[in-house]
Design a protein around this motif. Structure first.
Motif, PDB file in Angstrom:
ATOM      1  N   ALA A 188       0.825  -1.224   0.000  1.00 24.54           N
ATOM      2  CA  ALA A 188       0.000   0.000   0.000  1.00 24.54           C
ATOM      3  C   ALA A 188       0.851   1.263   0.000  1.00 24.54           C
ATOM      4  O   ALA A 188       0.314   2.364  -0.009  1.00 24.54           O
ATOM      5  CB  ALA A 188      -0.925  -0.007   1.211  1.00 24.54           C
ATOM      6  N   GLY A 232       3.481  -2.397   4.047  1.00 24.51           N
ATOM      7  CA  GLY A 232       4.603  -2.175   3.131  1.00 24.51           C
ATOM      8  C   GLY A 232       5.890  -2.074   3.936  1.00 24.51           C
ATOM      9  O   GLY A 232       5.864  -2.175   5.171  1.00 24.51           O
ATOM     10  N   THR A 290       8.376 -11.215   3.106  1.00 20.42           N
ATOM     11  CA  THR A 290       9.174 -12.442   2.990  1.00 20.42           C
ATOM     12  C   THR A 290       9.546 -12.973   4.378  1.00 20.42           C
ATOM     13  O   THR A 290      10.141 -14.040   4.501  1.00 20.42           O
ATOM     14  CB  THR A 290      10.459 -12.222   2.159  1.00 20.42           C
ATOM     15  OG1 THR A 290      11.274 -11.242   2.828  1.00 20.42           O
ATOM     16  CG2 THR A 290      10.146 -11.746   0.759  1.00 20.42           C
ATOM     17  N   ASN A 348      -1.582  -7.453  -2.976  1.00 19.62           N
ATOM     18  CA  ASN A 348      -1.112  -6.641  -4.104  1.00 19.62           C
ATOM     19  C   ASN A 348       0.410  -6.580  -4.207  1.00 19.62           C
ATOM     20  O   ASN A 348       0.946  -6.445  -5.309  1.00 19.62           O
ATOM     21  CB  ASN A 348      -1.688  -5.226  -3.946  1.00 19.62           C
ATOM     22  CG  ASN A 348      -0.940  -4.217  -4.776  1.00 19.62           C
ATOM     23  OD1 ASN A 348      -1.101  -4.158  -6.003  1.00 19.62           O
ATOM     24  ND2 ASN A 348      -0.079  -3.420  -4.150  1.00 19.62           N
ATOM     25  N   TYR A 391       9.198 -14.063 -12.991  1.00 18.38           N
ATOM     26  CA  TYR A 391       8.043 -13.200 -12.682  1.00 18.38           C
ATOM     27  C   TYR A 391       6.777 -13.776 -13.312  1.00 18.38           C
ATOM     28  O   TYR A 391       5.742 -13.903 -12.649  1.00 18.38           O
ATOM     29  CB  TYR A 391       8.311 -11.780 -13.190  1.00 18.38           C
ATOM     30  CG  TYR A 391       7.156 -10.839 -12.966  1.00 18.38           C
ATOM     31  CD1 TYR A 391       6.810 -10.429 -11.682  1.00 18.38           C
ATOM     32  CD2 TYR A 391       6.393 -10.351 -14.036  1.00 18.38           C
ATOM     33  CE1 TYR A 391       5.736  -9.560 -11.469  1.00 18.38           C
ATOM     34  CE2 TYR A 391       5.332  -9.481 -13.828  1.00 18.38           C
ATOM     35  CZ  TYR A 391       5.010  -9.092 -12.544  1.00 18.38           C
ATOM     36  OH  TYR A 391       3.950  -8.241 -12.330  1.00 18.38           O
ATOM     37  N   THR A 410       3.517   3.007 -12.486  1.00 23.27           N
ATOM     38  CA  THR A 410       3.807   2.935 -11.042  1.00 23.27           C
ATOM     39  C   THR A 410       5.330   2.929 -10.868  1.00 23.27           C
ATOM     40  O   THR A 410       6.069   3.185 -11.817  1.00 23.27           O
ATOM     41  CB  THR A 410       3.271   1.616 -10.441  1.00 23.27           C
ATOM     42  OG1 THR A 410       4.022   0.535 -11.000  1.00 23.27           O
ATOM     43  CG2 THR A 410       1.802   1.389 -10.714  1.00 23.27           C
TER      44      THR A 410
HETATM   45  P1  NDP Z   1       5.116  -0.571  -7.084  1.00 23.72           P
HETATM   46  O1  NDP Z   1       6.563  -0.899  -7.170  1.00 23.72           O
HETATM   47  O2  NDP Z   1       4.701   0.852  -7.246  1.00 23.72           O
HETATM   48  O3  NDP Z   1       4.497  -1.159  -5.734  1.00 23.72           O
HETATM   49  C1  NDP Z   1       4.894  -2.411  -5.237  1.00 23.72           C
HETATM   50  C2  NDP Z   1       4.466  -2.519  -3.796  1.00 23.72           C
HETATM   51  O4  NDP Z   1       4.833  -3.826  -3.299  1.00 23.72           O
HETATM   52  C3  NDP Z   1       5.164  -1.483  -2.922  1.00 23.72           C
HETATM   53  O5  NDP Z   1       4.214  -0.914  -2.059  1.00 23.72           O
HETATM   54  C4  NDP Z   1       6.169  -2.318  -2.135  1.00 23.72           C
HETATM   55  O6  NDP Z   1       6.346  -1.828  -0.815  1.00 23.72           O
HETATM   56  C5  NDP Z   1       5.457  -3.666  -2.041  1.00 23.72           C
HETATM   57  N1  NDP Z   1       6.406  -4.750  -1.762  1.00 23.72           N
HETATM   58  C6  NDP Z   1       7.290  -5.308  -2.602  1.00 23.72           C
HETATM   59  N2  NDP Z   1       8.003  -6.251  -1.966  1.00 23.72           N
HETATM   60  C7  NDP Z   1       7.553  -6.287  -0.689  1.00 23.72           C
HETATM   61  C8  NDP Z   1       7.896  -7.035   0.464  1.00 23.72           C
HETATM   62  N3  NDP Z   1       8.862  -7.969   0.448  1.00 23.72           N
HETATM   63  N4  NDP Z   1       7.228  -6.803   1.617  1.00 23.72           N
HETATM   64  C9  NDP Z   1       6.258  -5.858   1.672  1.00 23.72           C
HETATM   65  N5  NDP Z   1       5.886  -5.103   0.614  1.00 23.72           N
HETATM   66  C10 NDP Z   1       6.530  -5.327  -0.549  1.00 23.72           C
HETATM   67  O7  NDP Z   1       4.431  -1.454  -8.234  1.00 23.72           O
HETATM   68  P2  NDP Z   1       2.906  -1.700  -8.640  1.00 23.72           P
HETATM   69  O8  NDP Z   1       1.987  -0.860  -7.875  1.00 23.72           O
HETATM   70  O9  NDP Z   1       2.861  -1.664 -10.103  1.00 23.72           O
HETATM   71  O10 NDP Z   1       2.762  -3.231  -8.192  1.00 23.72           O
HETATM   72  C11 NDP Z   1       1.625  -3.734  -7.518  1.00 23.72           C
HETATM   73  C12 NDP Z   1       1.290  -5.102  -8.091  1.00 23.72           C
HETATM   74  O11 NDP Z   1       0.873  -4.943  -9.449  1.00 23.72           O
HETATM   75  C13 NDP Z   1       2.464  -6.074  -8.120  1.00 23.72           C
HETATM   76  O12 NDP Z   1       2.044  -7.333  -7.649  1.00 23.72           O
HETATM   77  C14 NDP Z   1       2.833  -6.143  -9.601  1.00 23.72           C
HETATM   78  O13 NDP Z   1       3.389  -7.382  -9.941  1.00 23.72           O
HETATM   79  C15 NDP Z   1       1.478  -5.939 -10.240  1.00 23.72           C
HETATM   80  N6  NDP Z   1       1.521  -5.489 -11.639  1.00 23.72           N
HETATM   81  C16 NDP Z   1       2.043  -4.263 -11.988  1.00 23.72           C
HETATM   82  C17 NDP Z   1       2.083  -3.884 -13.322  1.00 23.72           C
HETATM   83  C18 NDP Z   1       2.648  -2.573 -13.762  1.00 23.72           C
HETATM   84  O14 NDP Z   1       2.857  -2.384 -14.973  1.00 23.72           O
HETATM   85  N7  NDP Z   1       2.880  -1.633 -12.866  1.00 23.72           N
HETATM   86  C19 NDP Z   1       1.570  -4.769 -14.389  1.00 23.72           C
HETATM   87  C20 NDP Z   1       1.033  -6.002 -13.908  1.00 23.72           C
HETATM   88  C21 NDP Z   1       1.016  -6.336 -12.587  1.00 23.72           C
HETATM   89  P3  NDP Z   1       7.681  -1.049  -0.319  1.00 23.72           P
HETATM   90  O15 NDP Z   1       8.121  -0.173  -1.451  1.00 23.72           O
HETATM   91  O16 NDP Z   1       7.174  -0.301   0.875  1.00 23.72           O
HETATM   92  O17 NDP Z   1       8.639  -2.119  -0.008  1.00 23.72           O
END
Ligand code: NDP
Length: 254
Positions: free
Chosen positions: A13, A36, A65, A90, A155, A190
């Protein structure tokens, strides 16, 4: 769509799609739990959520993780709000690497994009059964086809696993009145590409290509994906379970 008194956990989030979903649920009066790793970003989104309807969200800094971090999300949510209605799985990362790049990338992709979803959903299940709630998994078009010009093998596999998880758990929990669905976005603006380690130039090129390679010739906005998540989580989608909803500007057509 009114989510008054509903408790919605959203992982990832702090950024992108998860952040947009958090604010949207808050605008429908939900009590949101923002998960997050980046605390500063989480607090920024929490403020936007509170500004929407005055309801104080719960923020949980957690690395998904880490199993103890995941358990902490539930202790804190139940302590604060006493129930769970919706789980939005998400959080995810676009791990890069092809078949020539070693097995480690596979382990990391599964550890971040799949294992936490399994654990989170499993821990949420007793509460969701009680509330007749639902789960939304954020998958990808990468679950359905390889991504051209990008080595995204692990992925793509992780998201395909997620889609089958959606179907299997939907069937398992249907008798308890719990729905499980997936949204499968195409290219969405994003922090995704940066988090996947693409440089600024590579990101621009990647997005330019994705932009031009889909029929509607544009990228989706996080808010549009969030709209779909909200709909699937709402009672309006009471007849939908085990489904994967593509939102990709027609990318899957070509
Ligand atoms: P962002 O990188 O903007 O957001 C990813 C989010 O995942 C961040 O809030 C990050 O939190 C969190 N996150 C990642 N790893 C961890 C972890 N180990 N523990 C806790 N939080 C974690 O990308 P998106 O918003 O695009 O991604 C959201 C979803 O959408 C993902 O599952 C992605 O695969 C999917 N998606 C995105 C696409 C795109 O083109 N953007 C296309 C298709 C799917 P923090 O930074 O605080 O660690």
């Amino acid at each position: 769509m009114d989510f008054s008194n509903k408790v919605v956990i959203i992982t990832g989030a702090s950024s992108g799609i998860g952040a947009a979903a958090a604010v949207l649920f808050a605008k429908q009066s939900a009590k949101v739990v923002l998960v997050g790793r980046n605390e500063t970003a989480l607090l920024g989104i929490a403020k936007k959520c509170k500004d929407a309807k005055g309801i104080e969200p719960l923020t949980v800094r957690a690395d998904l993780t880490d199993e103890n971090n995941v358990k902490k999300i539930f202790y804190e949510t139940i302590e604060r709000f006493g129930r769970i209605d919706v789980l939005v799985n998400n959080a995810g990362i676009g791990f890069r690497g092809g078949i020539r790049d070693g097995i480690e990338v596979y382990d990391r992709a599964m550890a971040t994009n799949v294992r936490p979803v399994y654990l989170l959903t499993s821990l949420a299940t007793p509460y969701l059964v009680q509330s007749k709630g639902n789960v939304i998994n954020v998958s990808s078009v990468a679950a359905l086809k390889p991504i051209k010009d990008v080595a995204f093998l692990a992925y793509c596999m992780s998201k395909a696993a997620l889609d089958q998880f959606t179907r299997c758990v939907a069937l398992e929990l249907a008798g308890d009145g719990v729905r499980v669905n997936s949204v499968n976005p195409g290219a969405t603006k994003t922090n995704f590409a940066e988090a996947a380690g693409f440089s600024k130039e590579q990101t621009e090129k990647l997005y330019e290509n994705r932009d031009q390679n889909n029929p509607l010739r544009k990228m989706a906005k996080s808010e549009e994906v969030a709209d779909l998540i909200l709909y699937l989580a709402s009672d309006r989608a009471a007849s939908i379970t085990g489904a994967t909803f593509v939102i990709d500007n027609g990318e899957m057509l070509v």
